[in-house]
Design a protein around this motif. Structure first.
Motif, short mmCIF file in Angstrom:
data_model
loop_
_atom_site.label_atom_id
_atom_site.label_comp_id
_atom_site.label_asym_id
_atom_site.label_seq_id
_atom_site.Cartn_x
_atom_site.Cartn_y
_atom_site.Cartn_z
N ILE B 99 0.72 -1.20 -0.06
CA ILE B 99 -0.02 0.13 -0.09
C ILE B 99 0.93 1.25 0.08
O ILE B 99 0.96 2.16 -1.13
CB ILE B 99 -1.04 0.07 1.17
N PHE B 103 1.21 3.55 -3.27
CA PHE B 103 0.94 5.21 -3.11
C PHE B 103 2.15 6.06 -3.37
O PHE B 103 2.02 6.85 -4.25
CB PHE B 103 0.37 5.34 -1.53
N ILE B 182 -3.00 -2.72 -6.75
CA ILE B 182 -3.27 -1.38 -5.85
C ILE B 182 -2.48 -0.18 -6.50
O ILE B 182 -3.05 0.65 -6.69
CB ILE B 182 -2.30 -1.76 -4.58
N MET B 186 -4.70 3.17 -7.24
CA MET B 186 -4.15 4.28 -6.83
C MET B 186 -4.15 5.29 -8.04
O MET B 186 -4.37 6.63 -7.95
CB MET B 186 -3.05 4.47 -5.96
N PHE B 208 -5.10 10.14 3.36
CA PHE B 208 -4.87 8.77 2.92
C PHE B 208 -5.72 7.90 3.46
O PHE B 208 -6.07 6.87 2.94
CB PHE B 208 -3.27 8.46 3.37
N PHE B 209 -6.03 7.90 4.88
CA PHE B 209 -6.85 6.80 5.43
C PHE B 209 -8.20 7.05 5.09
O PHE B 209 -9.01 6.02 5.17
CB PHE B 209 -6.57 6.82 7.05
N LEU B 213 -7.56 5.06 1.00
CA LEU B 213 -7.60 3.96 1.28
C LEU B 213 -9.11 3.38 1.02
O LEU B 213 -9.31 2.19 0.24
CB LEU B 213 -7.50 3.48 2.73
N THR B 216 -9.33 2.65 -2.79
CA THR B 216 -8.54 1.78 -3.64
C THR B 216 -8.89 0.21 -2.94
O THR B 216 -8.26 -0.82 -3.13
CB THR B 216 -7.08 1.94 -3.31
N TYR B 217 -9.84 0.11 -1.79
CA TYR B 217 -10.16 -1.13 -1.21
C TYR B 217 -10.56 -1.94 -2.11
O TYR B 217 -9.75 -3.39 -1.93
CB TYR B 217 -11.37 -0.80 -0.20
N ILE B 220 -7.20 -3.42 -3.41
CA ILE B 220 -6.31 -4.34 -2.40
C ILE B 220 -6.94 -5.71 -2.17
O ILE B 220 -6.42 -6.64 -2.10
CB ILE B 220 -6.49 -3.53 -1.07
#
Lengths: 414, 290
Positions: B99, B103, B182, B186, B208-209, B213, B216-217, B220
């Motif tokens: 991740i 990124f 990923i 992203m 980011f969080f 995230l 992009t779940y 992942i």
């Protein structure tokens, strides 16, 4: 040259397991084919029974030309394709007028599977494959009177349980070896003379021990129990009743925490010894020879308790067409010159007593203890355990090999 | 004559959309159904057969004994749990590494550098699996390995061959399969969303969080399908760096020559696990967003 040959030899003895691993990706694809093949093969189980005496070929061995398909351990039937200088198949073809196709196999289990699938006329089988083939009805008894070179075979290889059933001989011995206790000099001091080094919980080399990764290794535990627990009454490590078998499995479980790695792949084993992560464990003479190639680094002994080992036999399929060629091959392959060449290439003790004088390395037979009768008296050659106890007991049932495999699989997974 | 018939075929295909689609999909569908689903079906059927105890020939009679054996023997439950734990650890480790790496590659470095970094990230895939795993074997050697050399000055013992080594080696092996999806996910993120986040006062970490995230779940998850299933099926790494441990694949390998039906039954475990895993993911809605 010597080293090249030796490496080649172990490749063979290692049952090319590692080669198989290299082909894993293919295996994944092939497995589906196997499954499909499984569907098309006959579903009914054939009655497991060895042949009748009338099935013995009466001869004479004529000069009928033909083709024989040979199934052999790698290194047993070399036709020059591995190394142009190593070839005893082509001279046979010239002399006999028979055409030979060689297919090698990696494990005894694979050999049985291939032989059962048909299409092969002659096989070199270890004792843990031969009985399965004999009782599976895949072989024919061999008329030894038609094989003149049989007379020179060491007596202690003749008429043994893995090549003779109900008084009928099923083939000619090729060579043999013992599974020795190998230790790293300097790391194991003094030099061991007992398997206790690898079995007892208080072993000084705990964590750096190796063991053979196959169900047949259960017999190694049984060999140790024969002398440490005589009250169990084990006389043959391949004839274990349930109590004896459970004791052997107990011993293996006691050993497991001491084991660094189980081995079935010779390159990995050699590397582990060289890097020092393994310092003691069951091995083959030929592996020790490779490790000692430059400098004496390991010792290999047959401990006082005795050891397991292998003894291989050339056998003929029930469905052979070119029977003359098959008999000629059996006679050829145990001929002193050829037997010497094959045993040396492979790295084991030849079966023909006259072969010892003909090896390129004059110490070969000494190195592999070919002529010492005493050496082999407590070597227990691989055999397929059957429900009928191989040691002759009739009051009790023994644990068959299929149960050994299941127990081993469960033991290794736990 | 031949031009004439070719024209006829063209005409027919032009008129008939069903024929067109059939012609297009015939080959891939044959592949999917016969080779892929067919072998899965064969696997399933084989698992309910048994073998002759002595000759190891497959006997085609219906029996559940393989499944009973798997369920009744604690060892097979252990090996299943161990395999799941390894697969989960590898997946989590891969995600933790991939991740931030993705990124960085997708959003931080200049666009000119991106292809170079992507190429670097996937270079390990150019080398043979066996070469890489044997390199790990050398590095993890408890006596003379790189890790022992690195850790011994600090008084830490190298883990040697065992589960830790297997997780490390598999994480290394499957990392590119996590990075690529990923990274793709992203890179697709519109700049406007990130700008909006900062305009609204979010600090980079919060962006980011809270933004990157969640968006992009699905990517992942896609990566985790690769790393999880590849780890579930692996049996070579564990043989080489796993010491005495075994995974499900080893059980299949160990038994396939002697007891094909039992092997087939064991091989169904990862299939079942993956079906459950994919069902869970589907429920979470991640598959729709891939």
């Amino acid at each position: 040259m010597r080293f090249v040959a030796t490496t080649q030899q172990i490749k063979g003895r290692n049952k090319t397991l590692n080669k198989k691993r290299l082909l894993t990706s293919l295996l994944a694809i092939a497995s589906s084919t196997v499954l499909i093949a499984g569907c098309s093969s006959s579903g009914t189980s054939e009655e497991a029974a060895p042949a009748e005496e009338s099935a013995v070929y009466q001869g004479p061995v004529g000069d009928t030309p033909g083709t024989i398909n040979i199934l052999a351990w790698p290194g047993y039937a070399e036709d020059g394709s591995t190394d142009p200088a190593v070839d005893w198949v082509t001279p046979f073809e010239k002399e006999s007028g028979c055409e030979v196709n060689v297919k090698t196999y990696g494990t005894s289990d694979e050999a049985v599977q291939l032989m059962q699938s048909g299409g092969y006329d002659v096989i070199s089988a270890s004792g843990d494959a031969s009985l399965r083939l004999i009782y599976g009805g895949d072989l024919q008894p061999v008329n030894l009177d038609l094989i003149p070179n049989y007379a020179d075979i060491f007596d202690n290889l003749k008429d043994r349980p893995w090549n003779t059933v109900d008084g009928l001989n099923y083939g000619v011995p090729h060579g043999r070896g013992a599974n020795v206790l190998q230790y790293t000099i300097g790391k194991v001091d003094p030099a061991p003379d007992s398997w206790s080094l690898v079995w007892e919980a208080n072993s000084p080399v705990a964590g750096k021990i190796t063991a053979y990764d196959s169900a047949i290794y259960i017999a190694d535990a049984a060999v140790y129990l024969m002398s440490t627990k005589p009250e169990l009454g084990i006389t043959d490590p391949y004839a274990l009743d349930q109590t004896q078998f459970d004791a052997a499995m107990e011993l293996l479980k006691q050993q497991k925490p001491l084991v660094g790695e189980y081995w079935a792949d010779y390159t990995k084993y050699i590397e582990a010894v060289q890097s020092g992560s393994i310092v003691a464990g069951t091995s083959w003479q030929v592996i020790a020879n490779v490790l000692n190639g430059e400098k004496e680094t390991v010792g290999a002994v047959k401990p006082k308790e005795g050891a397991t080992g292998w003894s291989d036999t050339w056998m003929i399929s029930k469905n052979v067409e070119a029977v003359d060629c098959a008999y000629k091959w059996l006679n050829w392959i145990i001929k002193p010159e050829v037997n010497a060449q094959a045993a040396e290439w492979f790295g084991e003790a030849p079966a023909n007593s006259k072969a010892c004088a003909l090896t390129a390395n004059k110490d070969h037979c000494k190195l592999y203890h070919a002529e010492e009768t005493d050496y082999w008296s407590n070597v227990y050659y691989w055999k397929t355990p059957t429900e009928t106890c191989l040691d002759g007991r009739t009051d009790v049932k023994c644990v068959p090999y299929s149960e050994w495999v299941k127990a081993w699989s469960s033991f290794r997974s736990a | 004559m031949s031009t004439n018939s070719l024209a006829k075929v063209q005409q027919y295909l032009h008129k008939n959309i069903k024929a067109r689609i059939t012609a297009l999909l015939l080959l891939p569908m044959t592949w999917l159904v016969v080779i892929y689903l067919g072998s899965l079906a064969a696997l399933f059927i084989t698992s309910i057969w048994t073998v002759d105890d002595f000759t190891n020939k497959v006997i085609r009679t219906f029996t559940l004994e393989n499944f009973i054996e798997i369920l009744s023997d604690r060892a097979y439950l252990n090996v299943t749990i161990r395999t799941l734990l390894i697969a989960a650890s590898v997946t989590i480790l891969c995600a933790l590494i991939a991740i931030p790496m993705s990124f960085f590659m997708a959003r931080v470095v200049s666009p000119k550098l991106r292809p170079v970094l992507i190429a670097l990230a996937i270079t390990p895939l150019w080398a043979s699996y066996l070469v890489k795993i044997y390199a790990w074997r050398t590095m993890m050697s408890p006596e003379s390995g790189f890790l022992t050399w690195l850790l011994s000055p600090f008084g830490i013992k190298s883990p040697g061959y065992g589960l830790v080594s297997v997780v490390l080696a598999l994480t290394y092996l499957w990392l590119p399969y996590m990075i690529i999806p990923i990274y793709a996910g992203m890179e697709r993120l519109p700049n406007s969303i990130l700008d909006a986040s900062s305009d609204l006062g979010a600090k980079p970490f919060k962006t980011f969080f809270k933004v990157v995230l969640p968006l992009t779940y699905p990517a992942i998850i896609a990566g985790s399908i690769f790393t999880f299933s590849l780890s579930m099926g692996d049996y070579i790494a564990v043989q080489i760096v796993g010491g005495t441990f075994q995974m499900l694949g080893n059980v299949v390998y160990q038994n396939f020559a002697l007891d094909l039906p039992f092997s087939a039954a064991v091989a169904l475990i990862p299939v079942i696990v993956m079906v459950l895993y994919l069902t869970l993911i589907r429920k979470s809605g991640a598959l729709e967003n891939l």
